[in-house]
Design a protein around this motif. Structure first.
Motif, PDB file in Angstrom:
ATOM      1  N   THR A 289      -4.015  -6.436   0.824  1.00 22.28           N
ATOM      2  CA  THR A 289      -2.654  -6.069   1.012  1.00 22.28           C
ATOM      3  C   THR A 289      -2.516  -5.632   2.452  1.00 22.28           C
ATOM      4  O   THR A 289      -3.297  -5.455   3.242  1.00 22.28           O
ATOM      5  CB  THR A 289      -2.328  -4.690   0.244  1.00 22.28           C
ATOM      6  OG1 THR A 289      -0.960  -4.536   0.339  1.00 22.28           O
ATOM      7  CG2 THR A 289      -3.064  -3.521   0.662  1.00 22.28           C
TER       8      THR A 289
ATOM      9  N   LEU B 275      -9.392   3.269  -4.997  1.00 19.66           N
ATOM     10  CA  LEU B 275      -8.545   1.803  -4.656  1.00 19.66           C
ATOM     11  C   LEU B 275      -9.584   0.918  -4.406  1.00 19.66           C
ATOM     12  O   LEU B 275      -9.673  -0.067  -5.002  1.00 19.66           O
ATOM     13  CB  LEU B 275      -7.459   1.939  -3.514  1.00 19.66           C
ATOM     14  CG  LEU B 275      -6.274   2.719  -3.972  1.00 19.66           C
ATOM     15  CD1 LEU B 275      -5.445   2.615  -2.593  1.00 19.66           C
ATOM     16  CD2 LEU B 275      -5.439   2.325  -5.087  1.00 19.66           C
ATOM     17  N   ARG B 276     -10.497   1.392  -3.597  1.00 20.38           N
ATOM     18  CA  ARG B 276     -11.709   0.369  -3.366  1.00 20.38           C
ATOM     19  C   ARG B 276     -12.510   0.031  -4.421  1.00 20.38           C
ATOM     20  O   ARG B 276     -12.658  -1.119  -4.820  1.00 20.38           O
ATOM     21  CB  ARG B 276     -12.466   0.834  -1.941  1.00 20.38           C
ATOM     22  CG  ARG B 276     -13.498  -0.158  -1.434  1.00 20.38           C
ATOM     23  CD  ARG B 276     -14.909   0.287  -1.858  1.00 20.38           C
ATOM     24  NE  ARG B 276     -15.375   1.371  -1.469  1.00 20.38           N
ATOM     25  CZ  ARG B 276     -16.455   2.204  -1.924  1.00 20.38           C
ATOM     26  NH1 ARG B 276     -16.862   1.696  -3.014  1.00 20.38           N
ATOM     27  NH2 ARG B 276     -16.434   3.310  -1.667  1.00 20.38           N
TER      28      ARG B 276
ATOM     29  N   LEU C 273      -4.510  -2.831  -9.815  1.00 16.13           N
ATOM     30  CA  LEU C 273      -5.712  -3.216  -9.805  1.00 16.13           C
ATOM     31  C   LEU C 273      -6.400  -3.386 -11.201  1.00 16.13           C
ATOM     32  O   LEU C 273      -6.955  -4.283 -11.212  1.00 16.13           O
ATOM     33  CB  LEU C 273      -6.492  -2.263  -8.773  1.00 16.13           C
ATOM     34  CG  LEU C 273      -6.008  -2.538  -7.352  1.00 16.13           C
ATOM     35  CD1 LEU C 273      -6.382  -1.122  -6.634  1.00 16.13           C
ATOM     36  CD2 LEU C 273      -6.225  -3.681  -6.557  1.00 16.13           C
TER      37      LEU C 273
ATOM     38  N   LEU D 251       0.635  -1.136  -0.022  1.00 15.22           N
ATOM     39  CA  LEU D 251      -0.138  -0.059  -0.155  1.00 15.22           C
ATOM     40  C   LEU D 251       0.915   1.317  -0.039  1.00 15.22           C
ATOM     41  O   LEU D 251       0.359   2.393  -0.336  1.00 15.22           O
ATOM     42  CB  LEU D 251      -0.992  -0.061   1.333  1.00 15.22           C
ATOM     43  CG  LEU D 251      -2.088   1.011   1.128  1.00 15.22           C
ATOM     44  CD1 LEU D 251      -3.212   0.656  -0.194  1.00 15.22           C
ATOM     45  CD2 LEU D 251      -2.821   0.729   2.308  1.00 15.22           C
TER      46      LEU D 251
ATOM     47  N   LEU E 108      -0.782   1.691  -7.832  1.00 11.69           N
ATOM     48  CA  LEU E 108      -1.718   0.596  -7.443  1.00 11.69           C
ATOM     49  C   LEU E 108      -2.826   0.652  -8.142  1.00 11.69           C
ATOM     50  O   LEU E 108      -3.619  -0.494  -8.473  1.00 11.69           O
ATOM     51  CB  LEU E 108      -2.376   1.039  -5.848  1.00 11.69           C
ATOM     52  CG  LEU E 108      -0.889   0.834  -4.787  1.00 11.69           C
ATOM     53  CD1 LEU E 108      -1.452   1.637  -3.741  1.00 11.69           C
ATOM     54  CD2 LEU E 108      -0.813  -0.856  -4.494  1.00 11.69           C
TER      55      LEU E 108
ATOM     56  N   VAL F 111      -7.362  -4.324   3.859  1.00 10.90           N
ATOM     57  CA  VAL F 111      -6.125  -4.030   4.405  1.00 10.90           C
ATOM     58  C   VAL F 111      -5.758  -4.607   5.727  1.00 10.90           C
ATOM     59  O   VAL F 111      -6.423  -4.453   6.907  1.00 10.90           O
ATOM     60  CB  VAL F 111      -5.860  -2.430   4.659  1.00 10.90           C
ATOM     61  CG1 VAL F 111      -4.517  -2.078   5.201  1.00 10.90           C
ATOM     62  CG2 VAL F 111      -6.090  -1.510   3.320  1.00 10.90           C
TER      63      VAL F 111
ATOM     64  N   LEU G  87      -9.585  -3.024  -4.291  1.00 10.67           N
ATOM     65  CA  LEU G  87      -9.071  -3.202  -2.945  1.00 10.67           C
ATOM     66  C   LEU G  87      -9.992  -3.491  -1.964  1.00 10.67           C
ATOM     67  O   LEU G  87     -11.025  -2.455  -1.703  1.00 10.67           O
ATOM     68  CB  LEU G  87      -7.952  -2.120  -2.571  1.00 10.67           C
ATOM     69  CG  LEU G  87      -7.329  -2.151  -1.571  1.00 10.67           C
ATOM     70  CD1 LEU G  87      -6.259  -3.332  -1.276  1.00 10.67           C
ATOM     71  CD2 LEU G  87      -6.564  -0.981  -1.025  1.00 10.67           C
TER      72      LEU G  87
END
Length: 298
Positions: free
Chosen positions: A107, A125-126, A92, A81, A88, A133, A130
């Motif tokens: 991650t 990112l979500r 992804l 991260l 990132l 975490v 992602l």
């Protein structure tokens, strides 16, 4: 797949595809950890990451095995991260393109890597995949955080949890029984419970400190500057954390290979039952109730 050095992942990612996107850990100073001391931190080049994605994606397509492959991916190494949001997102998006069967990416992350990203970046990112975490908090006590050179503060721990919650990313927190040593055992347990209460994560995993040769903690123990608490004292720390943490709904476990007493439940619902088990084991003081040393591991 191209793997450099030893590869680690959380126990709950045992069946996940492991994609190494960084080599080593950018902090790499935690006194108890030897996981990445043989590596110099560096991001993996995108060309190699994409080659790994293409390799497995092509094999899955040619053999018609996409439906049999794990639906989860874990990004290795120590703190992927820490990479820029741009990098990132590229990773992804590559996972979505080449491994379209994947449903969630996880991650490791910490106060430094989460702290460098805005909530908006974390949301991006979500939305790109992602989902979780894993955060090695280890302790909620400021003095112990400094002792172990964790690289974060108690307010930063609380802010990390708040940012991940605001972004809609699942937060799984790791704490280390015994990491305060004999001298700081009680305050480590009570302050960790208090910090967890303020963080209120949906998942907490308790591990047990193991002194590993070659680490600064081993040197501290050899000099007499650190003394690991007894097995039952560390179980008392676990009891304090279970008894004093206040969660809105947390899956709590101590079933890692390092632990002497595997335990799992949902807090607060299962708190009375979990405390009942802990109280009985502590009261009996019988090591036959604990996991033998030969069955423990890192």
């Amino acid at each position: 797949m191209d793997y450099v050095g030893r590869i680690y992942r959380p126990p709950s990612e045992a069946h996940s595809l492991l994609l190494q996107v960084t080599i080593g850990c950018s902090h790499n100073r935690c006194v108890y950890c030897d996981m990445y001391r043989d590596k110099q931190f560096r991001p993996k080049p995108w060309a190699q990451i994409e080659a790994d994605l293409i390799e497995l994606g092509s094999k899955a397509a040619s053999h018609g095995r996409r439906g049999l492959l794990p639906k989860r991916v874990f990004l290795c190494d120590g703190d992927a991260l820490i990479l820029s949001t741009r990098k990132l997102l590229q990773i992804l998006q590559g996972i979505r393109e080449h491994w379209p069967w994947v449903e969630r990416v996880g991650t490791y992350g910490d106060t430094r890597s989460v702290g460098r990203k805005s909530v908006d970046e974390l949301v991006q990112l979500r939305e790109a995949g992602l989902g979780i975490v894993y955060h090695g908090m280890e302790t909620g006590d400021e003095q112990v955080l400094e002792l172990i050179d964790k690289g974060g503060t108690r307010p930063e721990l609380i802010d990390t949890a708040a940012k991940l919650r605001a972004a809609g990313i699942t937060h799984s927190v790791i704490v280390l029984l015994g990491i305060g040593g004999v001298a700081l055992s009680e305050q480590h347990a009570t302050r960790t419970a208090a910090t967890l209460t303020e963080m209120d994560p949906p998942y907490v995993g308790a591990l047990t400190t193991t002194i590993v040769p070659g680490t600064p903690l081993h040197d501290m123990a050899t000099r007499g500057d650190f003394q690991l608490p007894s097995k039952f004292r560390m179980i008392e720390e676990l009891r304090t954390i279970v008894a004093e943490s206040r969660f809105s709904g947390c899956r709590f476990s101590s079933n890692h290979a390092s632990n002497y007493l595997p335990l799992r439940g949902t807090l607060p619902a299962d708190q009375p039952a979990m405390l009942g088990v802990l109280d009985e084991v502590i009261a009996r003081g019988d090591e036959r109730l604990l996991k033998p040393e030969r069955l423990r591991g890192l």
